[in-house]
Structures are given as C-alpha cells and as structure tokens.
Write a protein that holds these residues in place. Structure first.
Motif, PDB file in Angstrom:
ATOM      1  N   UNK A  53      33.798  35.966  38.642  1.00  0.00           N
ATOM      2  CA  UNK A  53      34.416  36.391  37.389  1.00  0.00           C
ATOM      3  C   UNK A  53      35.892  36.063  37.456  1.00  0.00           C
ATOM      4  N   UNK A  54      36.426  35.496  36.367  1.00  0.00           N
ATOM      5  CA  UNK A  54      37.850  35.171  36.284  1.00  0.00           C
ATOM      6  C   UNK A  54      38.452  35.882  35.084  1.00  0.00           C
ATOM      7  N   UNK A  55      39.681  36.353  35.274  1.00  0.00           N
ATOM      8  CA  UNK A  55      40.432  36.968  34.191  1.00  0.00           C
ATOM      9  C   UNK A  55      41.911  36.721  34.445  1.00  0.00           C
ATOM     10  N   UNK A  56      42.752  37.213  33.579  1.00  0.00           N
ATOM     11  CA  UNK A  56      44.196  37.055  33.748  1.00  0.00           C
ATOM     12  C   UNK A  56      44.811  38.364  34.200  1.00  0.00           C
ATOM     13  N   UNK A  57      45.905  38.258  34.936  1.00  0.00           N
ATOM     14  CA  UNK A  57      46.653  39.418  35.377  1.00  0.00           C
ATOM     15  C   UNK A  57      48.119  39.054  35.472  1.00  0.00           C
ATOM     16  N   UNK A  58      48.949  40.049  35.792  1.00  0.00           N
ATOM     17  CA  UNK A  58      50.385  39.835  35.962  1.00  0.00           C
ATOM     18  C   UNK A  58      50.770  40.308  37.361  1.00  0.00           C
ATOM     19  N   UNK A  59      51.382  39.429  38.130  1.00  0.00           N
ATOM     20  CA  UNK A  59      51.810  39.768  39.497  1.00  0.00           C
ATOM     21  C   UNK A  59      52.947  40.780  39.432  1.00  0.00           C
ATOM     22  N   UNK A  60      52.890  41.784  40.286  1.00  0.00           N
ATOM     23  CA  UNK A  60      53.925  42.816  40.338  1.00  0.00           C
ATOM     24  C   UNK A  60      54.893  42.602  41.492  1.00  0.00           C
ATOM     25  N   UNK A  61      54.734  41.488  42.204  1.00  0.00           N
ATOM     26  CA  UNK A  61      55.629  41.167  43.308  1.00  0.00           C
ATOM     27  C   UNK A  61      55.487  39.707  43.676  1.00  0.00           C
ATOM     28  N   UNK A  74      46.661  43.240  32.103  1.00  0.00           N
ATOM     29  CA  UNK A  74      47.384  43.554  30.869  1.00  0.00           C
ATOM     30  C   UNK A  74      46.516  44.219  29.796  1.00  0.00           C
ATOM     31  N   UNK A  75      45.205  44.019  29.832  1.00  0.00           N
ATOM     32  CA  UNK A  75      44.317  44.627  28.833  1.00  0.00           C
ATOM     33  C   UNK A  75      44.131  46.123  29.078  1.00  0.00           C
ATOM     34  N   UNK A  76      43.971  46.509  30.346  1.00  0.00           N
ATOM     35  CA  UNK A  76      43.693  47.905  30.680  1.00  0.00           C
ATOM     36  C   UNK A  76      44.894  48.632  31.282  1.00  0.00           C
ATOM     37  N   UNK A  77      45.923  47.874  31.676  1.00  0.00           N
ATOM     38  CA  UNK A  77      47.110  48.403  32.361  1.00  0.00           C
ATOM     39  C   UNK A  77      46.790  48.916  33.765  1.00  0.00           C
ATOM     40  N   UNK A  78      45.569  48.726  34.252  1.00  0.00           N
ATOM     41  CA  UNK A  78      45.216  49.144  35.614  1.00  0.00           C
ATOM     42  C   UNK A  78      45.862  48.205  36.617  1.00  0.00           C
ATOM     43  N   UNK A  79      46.239  48.761  37.764  1.00  0.00           N
ATOM     44  CA  UNK A  79      46.823  47.969  38.846  1.00  0.00           C
ATOM     45  C   UNK A  79      45.845  47.923  40.009  1.00  0.00           C
ATOM     46  N   UNK A  80      45.905  46.809  40.743  1.00  0.00           N
ATOM     47  CA  UNK A  80      45.030  46.643  41.896  1.00  0.00           C
ATOM     48  C   UNK A  80      45.685  45.662  42.857  1.00  0.00           C
ATOM     49  N   UNK A  81      45.134  45.594  44.052  1.00  0.00           N
ATOM     50  CA  UNK A  81      45.652  44.684  45.072  1.00  0.00           C
ATOM     51  C   UNK A  81      44.736  43.467  45.165  1.00  0.00           C
ATOM     52  N   UNK A  82      45.353  42.297  45.342  1.00  0.00           N
ATOM     53  CA  UNK A  82      44.591  41.055  45.476  1.00  0.00           C
ATOM     54  C   UNK A  82      45.259  40.187  46.527  1.00  0.00           C
TER      55      UNK A  82
END
Length: 93
Positions: A53-61, A74-82
């Motif tokens: 599965x692919x989606x878009x996100x915004x790096x926080x660092x 950006x859709x859910x405002x949830x943060x996670x580690x990748x």
C-alpha cells in the motif's frame, strides 16, 4: 564499529564536528546525508505479505537512508515512525 573499514564506508556521510589534519575520521564524527527533509512530502509504503500500500505523508524531521523518521499523515493528522528507503520514500516497519 569505531572505525571505517574502507573509504567507501565514509562515502555519502557528512562530518558533524571539526576533524583536524591527520586525525582519523571515525563514524561517530559523521552522520548519513539526509535524503528526506523536514516538511517534505514523502511516499509512504506499508507491506503485509504480498500486499503493498502506498500513500503520501509529510516528514517531521531530516533522515538518511535506513534511518528512522517521524511522518504525519495529512489526511488523518496521525503521526508514525517509518524507515527511509530512498530519497522521498519511507516504509512503515
């Protein structure tokens, strides 16, 4: 390890503190060159068996290849580690 085993091991790394002439360059004085920057839109991949599965996100660092980075959906405002896989691409572990 406390030393680079070859010149190739140091390629792509950035020196983080002054290194004097004749002084050994050690891994602890360097870091991986960032290929993902804070605020950058990244492609997020998540795998489950043969499903990808692919989606878009915004790096926080900032982070280099194989380093961990916090990402915001950006859709859910949830943060996670990748983990950074390549420039602009991260994978949820």
């Amino acid at each position: 390890a406390g030393w680079f085993r070859s010149v190739e091991d140091a390629v792509g790394r950035v020196v983080t503190r002054p290194v004097g002439a004749g002084e050994a360059l050690v891994p602890s004085a360097t870091r991986v060159e960032p290929v993902v920057r804070r605020g950058q839109e990244v492609t997020v991949m998540a795998r489950a068996g043969t499903l990808l599965v692919r989606t878009k996100g915004v790096a926080l660092g900032d982070a280099g290849v194989s380093e961990r980075v916090r990402v915001r959906n950006p859709a859910s405002e949830r943060q996670f580690e990748a983990v950074v896989r390549s420039a602009g691409t991260v994978e949820v572990a």
